[in-house]
Write an enzyme that holds these catalytic residues in place. Structure first.
Site, PDB file in Angstrom:
ATOM      1  N   TYR A  30      -0.845  -0.485  10.246  1.00  7.80           N
ATOM      2  CA  TYR A  30      -0.902  -0.767   8.804  1.00  7.80           C
ATOM      3  C   TYR A  30       0.309  -0.153   8.093  1.00  7.80           C
ATOM      4  O   TYR A  30       0.973  -0.800   7.287  1.00  7.80           O
ATOM      5  CB  TYR A  30      -2.217  -0.201   8.246  1.00  7.80           C
ATOM      6  CG  TYR A  30      -2.556  -0.671   6.849  1.00  7.80           C
ATOM      7  CD1 TYR A  30      -2.966  -1.985   6.618  1.00  7.80           C
ATOM      8  CD2 TYR A  30      -2.478   0.193   5.766  1.00  7.80           C
ATOM      9  CE1 TYR A  30      -3.295  -2.409   5.335  1.00  7.80           C
ATOM     10  CE2 TYR A  30      -2.806  -0.230   4.484  1.00  7.80           C
ATOM     11  CZ  TYR A  30      -3.217  -1.526   4.270  1.00  7.80           C
ATOM     12  OH  TYR A  30      -3.536  -1.951   3.000  1.00  7.80           O
TER      13      TYR A  30
ATOM     14  N   SER B 269       0.862  -1.176   0.000  1.00 10.54           N
ATOM     15  CA  SER B 269       0.000   0.000   0.000  1.00 10.54           C
ATOM     16  C   SER B 269       0.899   1.227   0.000  1.00 10.54           C
ATOM     17  O   SER B 269       2.012   1.186   0.546  1.00 10.54           O
ATOM     18  CB  SER B 269      -0.850  -0.008   1.268  1.00 10.54           C
ATOM     19  OG  SER B 269      -1.382   1.272   1.506  1.00 10.54           O
TER      20      SER B 269
HETATM   21  N1  LIG Z   1      -8.786  -2.390  -0.604  1.00 11.32           N
HETATM   22  C1  LIG Z   1      -7.894  -1.440  -0.708  1.00 11.32           C
HETATM   23  O1  LIG Z   1      -8.242  -0.263  -0.959  1.00 11.32           O
HETATM   24  C2  LIG Z   1      -6.428  -1.741  -0.561  1.00 11.32           C
HETATM   25  C3  LIG Z   1      -5.512  -0.666  -0.745  1.00 11.32           C
HETATM   26  C4  LIG Z   1      -4.150  -0.930  -0.642  1.00 11.32           C
HETATM   27  C5  LIG Z   1      -3.715  -2.213  -0.353  1.00 11.32           C
HETATM   28  N2  LIG Z   1      -4.613  -3.235  -0.152  1.00 11.32           N
HETATM   29  C6  LIG Z   1      -4.090  -4.567   0.159  1.00 11.32           C
HETATM   30  O2  LIG Z   1      -4.650  -5.519  -0.718  1.00 11.32           O
HETATM   31  C7  LIG Z   1      -4.733  -6.798  -0.055  1.00 11.32           C
HETATM   32  C8  LIG Z   1      -6.140  -7.332  -0.186  1.00 11.32           C
HETATM   33  O3  LIG Z   1      -7.012  -6.456   0.525  1.00 11.32           O
HETATM   34  P1  LIG Z   1      -8.591  -6.398   0.297  1.00 11.32           P
HETATM   35  O4  LIG Z   1      -8.933  -4.984   0.084  1.00 11.32           O
HETATM   36  O5  LIG Z   1      -9.009  -7.424  -0.695  1.00 11.32           O
HETATM   37  O6  LIG Z   1      -9.058  -6.774   1.760  1.00 11.32           O
HETATM   38  P2  LIG Z   1     -10.260  -7.723   2.246  1.00 11.32           P
HETATM   39  O7  LIG Z   1     -11.420  -7.559   1.349  1.00 11.32           O
HETATM   40  O8  LIG Z   1     -10.427  -7.418   3.691  1.00 11.32           O
HETATM   41  O9  LIG Z   1      -9.645  -9.172   2.053  1.00 11.32           O
HETATM   42  C9  LIG Z   1      -8.513  -9.580   2.803  1.00 11.32           C
HETATM   43  C10 LIG Z   1      -8.276 -11.065   2.586  1.00 11.32           C
HETATM   44  O10 LIG Z   1      -7.173 -11.440   3.422  1.00 11.32           O
HETATM   45  C11 LIG Z   1      -7.512 -12.650   4.063  1.00 11.32           C
HETATM   46  N3  LIG Z   1      -6.841 -12.775   5.361  1.00 11.32           N
HETATM   47  C12 LIG Z   1      -6.794 -11.877   6.363  1.00 11.32           C
HETATM   48  N4  LIG Z   1      -6.086 -12.362   7.410  1.00 11.32           N
HETATM   49  C13 LIG Z   1      -5.646 -13.607   7.030  1.00 11.32           C
HETATM   50  C14 LIG Z   1      -4.865 -14.608   7.657  1.00 11.32           C
HETATM   51  N5  LIG Z   1      -4.350 -14.440   8.885  1.00 11.32           N
HETATM   52  N6  LIG Z   1      -4.642 -15.749   6.980  1.00 11.32           N
HETATM   53  C15 LIG Z   1      -5.126 -15.936   5.733  1.00 11.32           C
HETATM   54  N7  LIG Z   1      -5.872 -15.020   5.088  1.00 11.32           N
HETATM   55  C16 LIG Z   1      -6.133 -13.869   5.732  1.00 11.32           C
HETATM   56  C17 LIG Z   1      -9.016 -12.577   4.260  1.00 11.32           C
HETATM   57  O11 LIG Z   1      -9.511 -13.872   4.429  1.00 11.32           O
HETATM   58  P3  LIG Z   1     -10.930 -14.119   5.176  1.00 11.32           P
HETATM   59  O12 LIG Z   1     -11.962 -13.544   4.275  1.00 11.32           O
HETATM   60  O13 LIG Z   1     -10.971 -15.598   5.298  1.00 11.32           O
HETATM   61  O14 LIG Z   1     -10.827 -13.395   6.476  1.00 11.32           O
HETATM   62  C18 LIG Z   1      -9.469 -11.928   2.963  1.00 11.32           C
HETATM   63  O15 LIG Z   1      -9.635 -12.912   1.963  1.00 11.32           O
HETATM   64  C19 LIG Z   1      -4.312  -6.537   1.404  1.00 11.32           C
HETATM   65  O16 LIG Z   1      -2.965  -6.942   1.565  1.00 11.32           O
HETATM   66  C20 LIG Z   1      -4.468  -5.031   1.553  1.00 11.32           C
HETATM   67  O17 LIG Z   1      -3.618  -4.523   2.549  1.00 11.32           O
HETATM   68  C21 LIG Z   1      -5.967  -3.015  -0.254  1.00 11.32           C
END
Ligand SMILES: NC(=O)c1ccc[n+]([C@@H]2O[C@H](COP(=O)([O-])OP(=O)(O)OC[C@H]3O[C@@H](n4cnc5c(N)ncnc54)[C@H](OP(=O)(O)O)[C@@H]3O)[C@@H](O)[C@H]2O)c1
Length: 228
Positions: free
Chosen positions: A153, A115
């Site tokens: 974060y 991020s």
């Molecule tokens: N969304 C944004 O705007 C954004 C911006 C910058 C970076 N990111 C990065 O992109 C990545 C994906 O984020 P997202 O937005 O898709 O978030 P999300 O919708 O909250 O999904 C996160 C995923 O991570 C899994 N997870 C969390 N803790 C875990 C653990 N201990 N072991 C295995 N799986 C785990 C969750 O699984 P469960 O569903 O089973 O809990 C879920 O599938 C992250 O690394 C986030 O930091 C996102």
């Protein structure tokens, strides 16, 4: 991360395929306790655009919104710890377990979902991750000058970026990069992000499928080369 579960994943891939071509480290948590309605009402689309854009032009505006963010975003020592464990230590643990299998591939790739919050601009201390948890335990985050919102974060993604660079240097055979997907409509953003999941996935997919001799040890914002 559960070491038994990580070990059985590595065993499964080894038994079934004897190698791994692509590892996308996507799992992540925000480390925040947030009321979804309050969060959405903050108009964070604007904030996130300023904060996660590749050139961070409008950082002063973010500064001005910091107090508003602090009012709706809470964290505890436990949420800070889970955030660092998931985003940094867990990713490292899974990666270490799978490196021997990646080294069996002809074109191995690692893509770390990072991020722009993890930019060194926000945090440059290499010992930061340990000190951060100590200070969080003592309730000294603000006093010690840590980032005041999303601090766990920021630290976790800065550590992940550093790991990306170190590993790419150590393992030239593997193409290893970090990429920010932008502010994406997912559970993490309470579906309030600026980009669709497909748009957010474009950068990580392009890096995962990059031809041999492509970039390694670099940071991207979506499909653009960015800075650490
Ligand atoms: N969304 C944004 O705007 C954004 C911006 C910058 C970076 N990111 C990065 O992109 C990545 C994906 O984020 P997202 O937005 O898709 O978030 P999300 O919708 O909250 O999904 C996160 C995923 O991570 C899994 N997870 C969390 N803790 C875990 C653990 N201990 N072991 C295995 N799986 C785990 C969750 O699984 P469960 O569903 O089973 O809990 C879920 O599938 C992250 O690394 C986030 O930091 C996102």
């Amino acid at each position: 991360m559960d070491p038994t579960s990580v070990g059985s994943l590595a065993n499964f891939i080894n038994t079934q395929f004897h190698k791994l071509d692509i590892l996308v480290n996507n799992a992540g948590v925000s480390g925040m306790i947030v009321d979804a309605e309050d969060f959405t009402s903050l108009n964070l689309g604007y904030l996130a655009e300023d904060f996660t854009g590749s050139n961070l032009k409008n950082i002063e505006i973010v500064g001005a919104k910091t107090d508003m963010v602090k009012q709706v975003v809470k964290h505890t020592y436990e949420t800070d710890e889970i955030c660092l464990r998931t985003n940094y230590y867990g990713t490292k643990q899974v990666t270490q377990a799978l490196i021997p299998l990646l080294l069996q591939s002809h074109s191995p790739r690692i893509v770390n979902l990072s991020s722009s919050f993890g930019k060194l601009k926000f945090l440059s201390n290499e010992r930061a991750k340990e000190e951060f948890l100590e200070d969080a335990r003592e309730g000294l985050l603000e006093k010690k000058g840590w980032p005041v919102s999303l601090s766990a974060y920021v630290v976790s993604k800065a550590a992940l970026n550093a790991y990306t660079r170190i590993l790419a240097n150590k393992l030239p055979k593997i193409s290893i990069n970090a990429v920010s997907p932008g502010f994406v409509k997912t559970d993490m953003s309470f579906n309030g992000g600026e980009f669709t999941v497909e748009e957010g996935a474009r950068g990580p997919v392009i890096l995962a499928l990059a031809p041999d001799g492509g970039p390694s040890g670099l940071s991207f914002y979506q499909m653009e080369l960015s800075t650490f």
